[in-house]
Write a protein that holds these residues in place. Structure first.
Motif, mmCIF file in Angstrom:
data_model
loop_
_atom_site.group_PDB
_atom_site.id
_atom_site.type_symbol
_atom_site.label_atom_id
_atom_site.label_comp_id
_atom_site.label_asym_id
_atom_site.label_seq_id
_atom_site.Cartn_x
_atom_site.Cartn_y
_atom_site.Cartn_z
ATOM 1 N N ALA A 454 0.833 -1.210 0.000
ATOM 2 C CA ALA A 454 0.000 0.000 0.000
ATOM 3 C C ALA A 454 0.861 1.251 0.000
ATOM 4 N N ALA A 455 1.946 1.222 0.755
ATOM 5 C CA ALA A 455 2.830 2.387 0.801
ATOM 6 C C ALA A 455 3.527 2.586 -0.544
ATOM 7 N N ARG A 456 3.924 1.502 -1.183
ATOM 8 C CA ARG A 456 4.584 1.621 -2.476
ATOM 9 C C ARG A 456 3.602 2.111 -3.537
ATOM 10 N N LYS A 457 2.380 1.692 -3.455
ATOM 11 C CA LYS A 457 1.353 2.132 -4.405
ATOM 12 C C LYS A 457 1.117 3.637 -4.254
ATOM 13 N N LYS A 458 1.089 4.085 -3.010
ATOM 14 C CA LYS A 458 0.882 5.508 -2.741
ATOM 15 C C LYS A 458 2.045 6.331 -3.289
ATOM 16 N N ALA A 459 3.267 5.831 -3.103
ATOM 17 C CA ALA A 459 4.446 6.552 -3.594
ATOM 18 C C ALA A 459 4.444 6.613 -5.120
ATOM 19 N N LYS A 461 1.843 6.611 -7.056
ATOM 20 C CA LYS A 461 0.795 7.534 -7.480
ATOM 21 C C LYS A 461 1.304 8.971 -7.489
ATOM 22 N N LYS A 462 2.133 9.312 -6.536
ATOM 23 C CA LYS A 462 2.697 10.654 -6.485
ATOM 24 C C LYS A 462 3.574 10.938 -7.701
#
Length: 778
Positions: A454-459, A461-462
Motif C-alpha cells: 500500500a505504501a509503495r502504491k501511494k508513492a 501515485k505521487k
C-alpha cells in the motif's frame, strides 16, 4: 529449502557448472544441421499459400527439369506406398463414451489443403539452393474454399464444416468428473444455487508460437543391406517418434533407427511426427542417398505445432465469508486442422488433473470441446494445460476478491488445502500426496513484502504511475505416463554408462543424473556417462515431457542403482569370502571388516563369472519404476508499475516460491524457473499468434510476433520450499513448467490490480492494450 532435500541437492557453493556447457559454449555442439552427411541430397517443401482449398492439379514437370534436381515427390507417390495418417488423437473416452474423431493427415496433401503451410510436394536436389529454386517451378492449381480460423466462429451455425464426421467442427466433446448417476452435478448446482456470490469471467488463452532456438532439422537415410531406415532429428524421446513413424509407414520398430544428439529447445513441440519426415525417409530409400532438410525460421512459424489457443467461461461460487463452494469451467480448444497425438489432453485431462490446484473446492465440473479450424495444428507447449488451469482459476479468484471486497491474499488464505488434509483427493479424482500450501503462500507474501505494498502504491501515485500487485498460485500434475526405465552398465577403465529414454534439450540431464548416480554409487562424477537419444543403443522411455524427467528418469536411475548394489553385494560376498549380510557398501567400495573390494573390481569379476555361468548375470542392470503423478506447486508474486500516458509497464518486483519436492540441483532448478517465467512473461505481455479471416498467419516473423526481450525480464527471486514427494524414489515433483504456469496469472492480476476497477484485459497485455483498457474506464 527444507532439510528434507538438502542431502540430495547440489548446492550453489559446491556447484561446478553444467557439464553440457563446455562444448556448447565453444560451438562444439552437434545439432541437426551439424549432422548432414557428405553427399546428402537437399530437400525443400512446396507449401500451400491458402488456408482452405481443393487441389485441382499439381504439375512438377518444370521442377524436375530444373538444374540439380534429382526428384520431386508428391502425395500421389506416397499414396502408392499405402502410407497412413501421420497423426491421430489418442483415444480417450469423451461425453457418451465417444472417442475423438481424427481426420486423416497425409504427409503431402493430395486432395485438399487445410492450413497455410501444409506441404504439397517435396523437391530434392543436389544443393539446398537448387531445391528451393526448383520448388518455385512446381505449379499447383487450387480451388478456394471458405476458411474458419477462430475457435469461437468455428462452432457457430453457418461456419464452414471442415470434416463431415465432426458436426459443428467439434472433434471431441468431453466432461469431468464422471457422473453416471448425476449426483455430482446435482451437488454442484446446489452449491451455486445457495452461494452468496457467483463470479463469472470470460477468458482467452491466446495461441503461441513455440519458437525453439533451433528450428527443426532432419536427415533421412536407408541401409539396403539391413533393410533399415535411419532418421536423425531433434526430438524429446525416440520411442514415441519411432512408434508414430512405424505406424504411418507400416514398418517394424527394428526397421527404423532414430537418433538425436544435441537439441536446441523443444518445449513439447519436438515430441511428435511431422509431415516432412515420412517423404524424406521414402525418398532416401528410393534414391539410395541420404536426404537432408533444415526448416527456415519462416517455415517454423508455419509448420511447428503451436500452443494454447483456447477460450474459457469460468464460474466460481462463494459463501458470504468467501469460502469456495463450487467451480464450473467451459472451454473450447482450437486443435487446428488436424489432431496431434495428445492436443486434446491439454484442454481436458491436463486441466482437470490440476484443478482445483491448491484450493479446497468440494464441487467442480469441466466441460471441453476440441474444435477444428483452418490453422496449424496445436499441441503440448511448456505446461500443456497446466498454465491454462492456473490462469483460469487465479483470474476468477481475483475477480471474486473485487466482488466480495476481500483482500486477494486473504481470500486465497481462507480456501487453501491444509497440510492435515493430505493426502487430498480432488473433485476430479487426483490425489495430492504432499504439500504445505499455506506455508508457501505466506513465504511468498513475506518475500514480496505484500504488507508494504500500500505504501509503495501511494508513492507510485505521487509520481503519476499506477502500481499493482498480483498473485499466481499454482499446482501441476506432473509425470504423464507412469512408467520409466534406466540401464546401468560398466565399461572399461571404471566407466559407468547410464542409459535413459528422455531426450535432453537444455535441461542439464547429464549434470543432474550424473550426480544422482555418482552420489548413490559413491563413485567420481567424471566416471559417469549419460546416454540417450539412440534407439539402437538406449532404453526406450516416454520422453522429456510433463515435468517428468527428474521424478521418472531420476527415479528409474535410483531404482537401478539399488539393483546394481544388491547384485554387487552378492558378488562381493563371494570375493570377500563372507556372508552377504556382512557386506557393507560405502564410497564405491564393498567391505567386510578390514577387507574391501571396489565396485569396479566387482563389476569386472561379475562379468567374468557370468560368462563362466557361475552367476546368472553381470552387474549391468535395467531397472524400472511405476509411480503415480506428482504435484509441484507454489506461489509467484508480481508487482508492476504502469505509465498512464503510454500504457507501458515495468515489472518492478517478482518473487517465485515453489515446492518441486526434493531439489536435485539448486542452480539448474533456478534456471528452469527463470526460463519458465520468461516464457510465461512472453505470453502475458508480448506474444500473440494472429490469423486473419482468410487464414493467413499475419504474425509470421519476429518482426510481427512479440518475443520477450531481455529488458522486459525482471530479476526473479527464487526460493525453494521443498516438501518431499512420497510416491517416487527421489521425492521429486518436477519444476520445468512452474514458471510458465505461474507467471501469466501473477502478471495479469498485477496489471488488473493497478488499473481502475472495471478494466478488462486479455493476454497479451501490450502497452497498446493496457492504454486502451485504461481509457475505457474513464
Amino acid at each position: 529449502m527444507s532439510a528434507s532435500s538438502a542431502a540430495l541437492s547440489t548446492p550453489h557453493a559446491d556447484w561446478h557448472g553444467r557439464v553440457e556447457d563446455n562444448a556448447l559454449l565453444r560451438g562444439a555442439g552437434r545439432f541437426g544441421d551439424d549432422l548432414k552427411p557428405e553427399g546428402a541430397l537437399a530437400a525443400f517443401f512446396v507449401r500451400s499459400p491458402h488456408a482452405h482449398a481443393k487441389i485441382a492439379r499439381v504439375d512438377v514437370a518444370a521442377a524436375k527439369a530444373a538444374p540439380g534436381v534429382v526428384a520431386v515427390i508428391t502425395g500421389a507417390d506416397l499414396e502408392a506406398e499405402h502410407f497412413h495418417s501421420i497423426s491421430h488423437a489418442h483415444p480417450i473416452p469423451g461425453r457418451g463414451g465417444k472417442t475423438p474423431y481424427s481426420p486423416d493427415r497425409p504427409s503431402l496433401a493430395q486432395d485438399r489443403v487445410m492450413h497455410v503451410g501444409e506441404p504439397v510436394a517435396m523437391v530434392i536436389a543436389k544443393t539446398a539452393a537448387q531445391a528451393q529454386d526448383a520448388a518455385e517451378k512446381v505449379e499447383v492449381e487450387y480451388e478456394m474454399l471458405r476458411p474458419v480460423t477462430d475457435v469461437r466462429e468455428a462452432v457457430k451455425p453457418g461456419a464452414p464444416q471442415l470434416w463431415p464426421e465432426a458436426p459443428g467442427n467439434v472433434g471431441f466433446d468431453w466432461t469431468a468428473p464422471q457422473d453416471p448417476d448425476g449426483k455430482k452435478n446435482a451437488a454442484l448446482e446446489k452449491a451455486f444455487a445457495e452461494a452468496a456470490h457467483v463470479v463469472k469471467v470470460e477468458l482467452v488463452n491466446q495461441r503461441l508460437v513455440v519458437a525453439s532456438l533451433e528450428p527443426r532439422a532432419a536427415t533421412a537415410s536407408y541401409d539396403l543391406d539391413n533393410n533399415r531406415y535411419e532418421l536423425r532429428c531433434g526430438n524429446q524421446g525416440f520411442a514415441g517418434l519411432r512408434a508414430q513413424i512405424c505406424e504411418a509407414m507400416s514398418i517394424k520398430p527394428d526397421e527404423l533407427h532414430v537418433v538425436a544428439e544435441d537439441v536446441g529447445g523443444a518445449f513439447g513441440m519436438k515430441g511428435w511426427l511431422y509431415p516432412e519426415y515420412v517423404p524424406m525417409l521414402y525418398a532416401s530409400r528410393k534414391l539410395k542417398k541420404p536426404v537432408h532438410w533444415v526448416s527456415t525460421r519462416s517455415e517454423a512459424f508455419l509448420t511447428d505445432n503451436q500452443g494454447r489457443d483456447s477460450v474459457y467461461t469460468v464460474e466460481l461460487a462463494l459463501s458470504k465469508r468467501g469460502k469456495f463452494l463450487g467451480l464450473r469451467v467451459d472451454v473450447a480448444g482450437n486443435m487446428g486442422a488436424y489432431f496431434t497425438g495428445v492436443a486434446h489432453f491439454v484442454v481436458t485431462l491436463h486441466i482437470s488433473g490440476c484443478l482445483p490446484t491448491v484450493y479446497d473446492i468440494p464441487h467442480a465440473q469441466l466441460n471441453a470441446r476440441c474444435v477444428f479450424t483452418n490453422t496449424l495444428p496445436t499441441g503440448p507447449y511448456r505446461g500443456a494445460g497446466r498454465p491454462e488451469a492456473s490462469y483460469l482459476l487465479e483470474r476468477v479468484i481475483e475477480a471474486a476478491a473485487v466482488q466480495t471486497g476481500i483482500d486477494p491474499a486473504e481470500l486465497r488464505r481462507r480456501n487453501l488445502i491444509q497440510p492435515a488434509q493430505m493426502p487430498y483427493t480432488t473433485a476430479f479424482g487426483s490425489t495430492y500426496d504432499s504439500g504445505d500450501f499455506p506455508a508457501v503462500l505466506e513465504r511468498a507474501l513475506a518475500r514480496a513484502d505484500y504488507a508494504g505494498f500500500a505504501a509503495r502504491k501511494k508513492a507510485a501515485k505521487k509520481q503519476g504511475k499506477l502500481r499493482g500487485i498480483g498473485l499466481g498460485c499454482y499446482l501441476e500434475i506432473a509425470g504423464a505416463w507412469p512408467e520409466e526405465s534406466a540401464r546401468i552398465s560398466f565399461g572399461d577403465g571404471g566407466r559407468v554408462d547410464v542409459s535413459i529414454g528422455s531426450g535432453a534439450s537444455g535441461q542439464g540431464h547429464r549434470t543432474v543424473f550424473g550426480n544422482v548416480v555418482a552420489r548413490r554409487l559413491g563413485v567420481p562424477f567424471d566416471n559417469i556417462r549419460l546416454l540417450s537419444g539412440d534407439s539402437a543403443r538406449d532404453v526406450p522411455g516416454f520422453g522429456a515431457v510433463a515435468s517428468r524427467s527428474a521424478m521418472m528418469c531420476g527415479g528409474a536411475i535410483a531404482r537401478t542403482t539399488d539393483l546394481v548394489l544388491e547384485k554387487g553385494k552378492r558378488v562381493a560376498a563371494m570375493l570377500l569370502q563372507a556372508e552377504e549380510n556382512e557386506v557393507a557398501y560405502k564410497d564405491g567400495k564393498f567391505a567386510v571388516k578390514n577387507r574391501e573390494v571396489s565396485l569396479f573390481e566387482v563389476a569386472e569379476r561379475a562379468s567374468e563369472l557370468a560368462r563362466q555361468g557361475v552367476i546368472p548375470e553381470s552387474l549391468d542392470t535395467t531397472g524400472s519404476i511405476k509411480v503415480p503423478p506428482s504435484f509441484p506447486n507454489g506461489c509467484h508474486v508480481a508487482e508492476v508499475e504502469i505509465d498512464t500516458e503510454t500504457g507501458a509497464l515495468a515489472i518492478v518486483n517478482y518473487v517465485a516460491v515453489g515446492d518441486c519436492g526434493n531439489v536435485l540441483d539448486e542452480t539448474i532448478v533456478e534456471g528452469q524457473v527463470h526460463g519458465g517465467v520468461a516464457q510465461g512473461l512472453g505470453q502475458a505481455l508480448t506474444e500473440n499468434t494472429v490469423y486473419d479471416d482468410s487464414g493467413q498467419l499475419v504474425s509470421a516473423s519476429f518482426m510481427d510476433y512479440g518475443m520477450p526481450r531481455a529488458d522486459t525480464m525482471p530479476a526473479v527471486a527464487v526460493e525453494h520450499f521443498a516438501i518431499a514427494c512420497k510416491t517416487n524414489p527421489l521425492g521429486t515433483k518436477g519444476t520445468g513448467e512452474a514458471g510458465t504456469t505461474a507467471a501469466p496469472p501473477a502478471l495479469m492480476n498485477a496489471i488488473l490490480n493497478a488499473l481502475p476497477e472495471g478494466a478488462n484485459l486479455d493476454m497479451p497485455a501490450t502497452s497498446d492494450r493496457v492504454w486502451k483498457a485504461l481509457q475505457a474506464t474513464k
